[in-house]
Design an enzyme around this catalytic site. Structure first.
Site, mmCIF file in Angstrom:
data_model
loop_
_atom_site.group_PDB
_atom_site.id
_atom_site.type_symbol
_atom_site.label_atom_id
_atom_site.label_comp_id
_atom_site.label_asym_id
_atom_site.label_seq_id
_atom_site.Cartn_x
_atom_site.Cartn_y
_atom_site.Cartn_z
ATOM 1 N N ASP A 52 -9.874 -22.074 5.392
ATOM 2 C CA ASP A 52 -8.927 -22.257 6.231
ATOM 3 C C ASP A 52 -7.767 -21.416 5.740
ATOM 4 O OD1 ASP A 52 -7.661 -23.806 4.176
ATOM 5 O OD2 ASP A 52 -8.344 -25.630 5.082
ATOM 6 N N ALA A 53 -6.654 -21.620 6.479
ATOM 7 C CA ALA A 53 -5.267 -21.040 5.896
ATOM 8 C C ALA A 53 -4.850 -21.314 4.611
ATOM 9 C CB ALA A 53 -4.246 -21.141 7.036
#
Length: 139
Positions: A22-23
């Site tokens: 994810d980010a």
């Protein structure tokens, strides 16, 4: 007299890339499913099973039937992981695997039980696993 040493589980190396995270650089939960699937596929390859040829010659394929996963710790961007595969139980039309995902420092990140069913693709029904395809688990 000592008991013979048990064979270690099959292990497949995986590195975590940006596409797996994810980010925040943490592996997204579905990424672990891909890692485990790849390890099971590579395990079958070591047994000499070409899954596409098997499907074409028999009309059978393996599909995940049930999965229980314990998410213990996160994997992070650039981690080197080891994904294990071990047959825990073999039935007429399914195999129960134990799988782990471990970081190279020895930290266990994932523990999973995965039941895979042998399925007749045309009928989408369970079918017996050919007797000589997958060895029985060690006692």
């Amino acid at each position: 007299m000592s008991e013979p040493a048990s064979k270690p589980p099959f292990s497949w190396p995986v590195r975590v890339y940006w596409e797996d995270t994810d980010a925040g650089g943490v592996v997204y939960h579905a990424g672990y499913l891909r890692f485990m699937e790849r390890a099971r596929s590579e395990w079958m390859r070591t047994l000499g099973v070409d899954q596409m040829a098997f499907k074409q010659s028999t009309g059978l394929a393996f599909m995940v039937r049930d999965m229980r996963i314990d998410f213990l710790k996160p994997a992070l961007l650039d981690d080197e992981l080891s994904v294990t595969v071990e047959v825990k139980e073999r039935r007429a039309a399914s195999i129960l695997f134990t799988q782990t995902i471990t970081r190279m420092d020895g930290s266990c990140l994932i523990r999973a039980l995965v039941r895979v069913a042998c399925v007749d693709i045309q009928r989408m029904r369970a079918a017996p696993i050919p007797a000589d395809l997958i060895p029985e688990p060690a006692p």
